[in-house]
Design a protein around this motif. Structure first.
Motif, mmCIF file in Angstrom:
data_model
loop_
_atom_site.group_PDB
_atom_site.id
_atom_site.type_symbol
_atom_site.label_atom_id
_atom_site.label_comp_id
_atom_site.label_asym_id
_atom_site.label_seq_id
_atom_site.Cartn_x
_atom_site.Cartn_y
_atom_site.Cartn_z
ATOM 1 N N ASN A 35 -59.920 77.732 10.326
ATOM 2 C CA ASN A 35 -59.778 76.879 11.505
ATOM 3 C C ASN A 35 -58.372 77.016 12.070
ATOM 4 O OD1 ASN A 35 -58.014 74.576 10.554
ATOM 5 N ND2 ASN A 35 -59.719 74.275 9.116
ATOM 6 N N THR A 36 -58.230 76.664 13.333
ATOM 7 C CA THR A 36 -56.949 76.888 14.001
ATOM 8 C C THR A 36 -55.850 75.950 13.516
ATOM 9 O OG1 THR A 36 -57.678 75.520 15.879
ATOM 10 C CG2 THR A 36 -57.986 77.903 16.070
ATOM 11 N N LYS A 37 -56.220 74.832 12.930
ATOM 12 C CA LYS A 37 -55.211 73.946 12.326
ATOM 13 C C LYS A 37 -54.578 74.625 11.116
ATOM 14 C CE LYS A 37 -53.138 69.891 11.702
ATOM 15 N NZ LYS A 37 -52.450 70.102 10.420
ATOM 16 N N GLU A 38 -55.367 75.312 10.313
ATOM 17 C CA GLU A 38 -54.827 76.065 9.179
ATOM 18 C C GLU A 38 -53.855 77.130 9.655
ATOM 19 O OE1 GLU A 38 -57.774 77.150 5.858
ATOM 20 O OE2 GLU A 38 -59.094 76.738 7.580
ATOM 21 N N LEU A 39 -54.225 77.811 10.709
ATOM 22 C CA LEU A 39 -53.376 78.861 11.256
ATOM 23 C C LEU A 39 -52.074 78.285 11.796
ATOM 24 C CD1 LEU A 39 -53.060 81.855 11.949
ATOM 25 C CD2 LEU A 39 -54.378 81.445 14.046
ATOM 26 N N ASP A 40 -52.160 77.150 12.453
ATOM 27 C CA ASP A 40 -50.976 76.476 12.987
ATOM 28 C C ASP A 40 -50.073 75.991 11.857
ATOM 29 O OD1 ASP A 40 -49.473 75.277 15.254
ATOM 30 O OD2 ASP A 40 -50.066 73.391 14.300
ATOM 31 N N ASP A 41 -50.651 75.424 10.814
ATOM 32 C CA ASP A 41 -49.860 74.958 9.672
ATOM 33 C C ASP A 41 -49.101 76.106 9.025
ATOM 34 O OD1 ASP A 41 -50.684 72.352 10.008
ATOM 35 O OD2 ASP A 41 -52.239 72.435 8.469
ATOM 36 N N GLY A 64 -49.309 69.885 17.912
ATOM 37 C CA GLY A 64 -49.373 71.091 17.100
ATOM 38 C C GLY A 64 -48.010 71.736 17.118
ATOM 39 N N TYR A 65 -47.850 72.803 16.349
ATOM 40 C CA TYR A 65 -46.562 73.474 16.275
ATOM 41 C C TYR A 65 -46.548 74.782 17.051
ATOM 42 C CZ TYR A 65 -45.777 69.969 12.739
ATOM 43 O OH TYR A 65 -45.645 68.760 12.102
ATOM 44 N N THR A 66 -47.725 75.359 17.243
ATOM 45 C CA THR A 66 -47.881 76.537 18.084
ATOM 46 C C THR A 66 -49.088 76.303 18.983
ATOM 47 O OG1 THR A 66 -49.363 77.697 16.549
ATOM 48 C CG2 THR A 66 -46.978 78.002 16.229
ATOM 49 N N PHE A 74 -57.301 79.459 28.236
ATOM 50 C CA PHE A 74 -56.273 80.386 28.711
ATOM 51 C C PHE A 74 -54.942 80.201 27.989
ATOM 52 C CE2 PHE A 74 -57.873 81.754 33.190
ATOM 53 C CZ PHE A 74 -59.061 82.180 32.616
ATOM 54 N N CYS A 75 -54.526 78.947 27.817
ATOM 55 C CA CYS A 75 -53.246 78.680 27.161
ATOM 56 C C CYS A 75 -53.160 77.216 26.758
ATOM 57 C CB CYS A 75 -52.069 79.043 28.070
ATOM 58 S SG CYS A 75 -51.998 78.104 29.617
ATOM 59 N N HIS A 76 -52.130 76.907 25.961
ATOM 60 C CA HIS A 76 -51.838 75.545 25.504
ATOM 61 C C HIS A 76 -52.970 74.932 24.679
ATOM 62 C CE1 HIS A 76 -49.170 75.375 29.371
ATOM 63 N NE2 HIS A 76 -48.677 76.185 28.459
ATOM 64 N N GLY A 77 -53.764 75.797 24.029
ATOM 65 C CA GLY A 77 -54.836 75.314 23.172
ATOM 66 C C GLY A 77 -54.293 74.526 21.994
ATOM 67 N N ILE A 78 -54.934 73.409 21.683
ATOM 68 C CA ILE A 78 -54.492 72.530 20.597
ATOM 69 C C ILE A 78 -55.114 72.982 19.274
ATOM 70 C CG2 ILE A 78 -54.497 70.168 19.718
ATOM 71 C CD1 ILE A 78 -54.797 69.221 22.623
ATOM 72 N N PRO A 79 -54.303 73.250 18.253
ATOM 73 C CA PRO A 79 -54.858 73.596 16.945
ATOM 74 C C PRO A 79 -55.737 72.465 16.419
ATOM 75 C CG PRO A 79 -52.510 74.089 17.041
ATOM 76 C CD PRO A 79 -52.835 73.286 18.265
ATOM 77 N N SER A 80 -56.886 72.818 15.863
ATOM 78 C CA SER A 80 -57.844 71.802 15.425
ATOM 79 C C SER A 80 -58.619 72.257 14.185
ATOM 80 C CB SER A 80 -58.837 71.513 16.558
ATOM 81 O OG SER A 80 -59.912 70.725 16.100
ATOM 82 N N PRO A 81 -58.879 71.342 13.252
ATOM 83 C CA PRO A 81 -59.711 71.686 12.094
ATOM 84 C C PRO A 81 -61.160 71.949 12.484
ATOM 85 C CG PRO A 81 -59.223 69.335 12.108
ATOM 86 C CD PRO A 81 -58.364 69.953 13.173
ATOM 87 N N LYS A 82 -61.530 71.567 13.708
ATOM 88 C CA LYS A 82 -62.906 71.756 14.180
ATOM 89 C C LYS A 82 -63.126 73.116 14.848
ATOM 90 C CE LYS A 82 -63.627 66.800 15.008
ATOM 91 N NZ LYS A 82 -63.964 65.773 16.033
ATOM 92 N N THR A 83 -62.054 73.805 15.183
ATOM 93 C CA THR A 83 -62.173 75.101 15.851
ATOM 94 C C THR A 83 -62.117 76.205 14.802
ATOM 95 O OG1 THR A 83 -61.081 74.222 17.832
ATOM 96 C CG2 THR A 83 -61.232 76.612 17.622
#
Length: 254
Positions: A35-41, A64-66, A74-83
């Motif tokens: 998930n994208t939250k893992e990637l952001d962390d 988020g951090y990134t 397109f941009c500014h996507g929020i990291p999420s455990p659901k994605t």
């Protein structure tokens, strides 16, 4: 930011290396099923290990951090455990940070795994156009001429550019003068690149849209006419000759 001494140059080099390394390692770390939250962390830990602070988190209280944007985002996507990342996803990661009072910014789009949705030509176009645009930047060049180059190159490849997303100056803060380094010829922008200044140059190459709109979450942007977009970004030092690419180690051109 105007670089006036060796200390400032070293400061910009150090923060640029931090964001470039983080972007490269996040791209390598991304896996199908994550998930994208893992990637952001993961990215947040890398920045912290180098003493850097997330620019969007510090500056805008971004959730988020990134910024991690997937497919039609397109941009500014929020990291999420659901994605959850899927085979063939078009992923954009944007990493910007502050370190010892200096700020740098970089980003890149890539296809995860097999290119089953045929996004790779768009990604390749964005990379190539950024490389060509940066090669034409030096002190005295009109900013609008670089915008014309980007849009012309996009049209040659059958793509469009996003007109309300731009590159920008960077250095002592995340966004500085020049505030708009557009991807098209803005005839009202008469300013020129200045020698020894630092700017973040980025492409916004799209399949169908020409403007980006913000979703109800207040952050994520998508196209006004849907479709997909690829973005690549380097922080550079403008010189009288070829610019110095401060974030070259992110390897977005490989």
């Amino acid at each position: 930011m105007l670089i006036s001494n060796e200390t400032e140059l070293l400061g910009m080099q150090k923060v640029s290396e931090a964001v470039a390394y983080t972007l490269k390692e996040m791209r390598n770390y991304a896996q199908i099923g994550m998930n994208t939250k893992e990637l952001d962390d993961f990215g947040a830990k890398l920045l912290s290990s180098m003493g850097a602070k997330s620019a969007p988190f510090v500056t805008y209280d971004f959730p988020g951090y990134t910024c991690i944007s997937i497919n039609n985002e397109f941009c500014h996507g929020i990291p999420s455990p659901k994605t959850i990342l899927q085979e063939g996803d078009l992923i954009n990661i944007d990493v910007s940070a502050e370190l010892n009072g200096y700020w740098s910014d970089n980003g890149g789009s890539f296809v995860l795994g097999k290119d089953i949705h045929l996004h790779q030509p768009l990604v390749d176009a964005s990379k190539a156009i950024l490389e060509k645009a940066i090669s034409h930047i030096k002190g005295g060049v009109r900013i609008s001429d670089i915008g014309l180059l980007i849009e012309t190159e996009a049209k040659k490849r059958g793509y469009k550019v996003i007109k309300n997303l731009t590159g920008h100056g960077v250095g002592r803060s995340l966004h500085e003068e020049p505030h708009e380094i557009a991807n098209y010829k803005d005839r009202f922008n008469l300013s020129r690149f200045k020698k020894n200044t630092v700017v973040a140059v980025e492409t916004f190459i799209s399949t169908t849209s020409t403007y980006a709109e913000t979703l109800s979450d207040g952050w994520t942007m998508v196209g006004d006419k849907s479709g997909f977009m690829a973005q690549h970004e380097h922080t550079i030092l403008v010189t009288s000759e070829q610019p110095v690419i401060l974030t070259a180690s992110n390897e977005i051109w490989k």
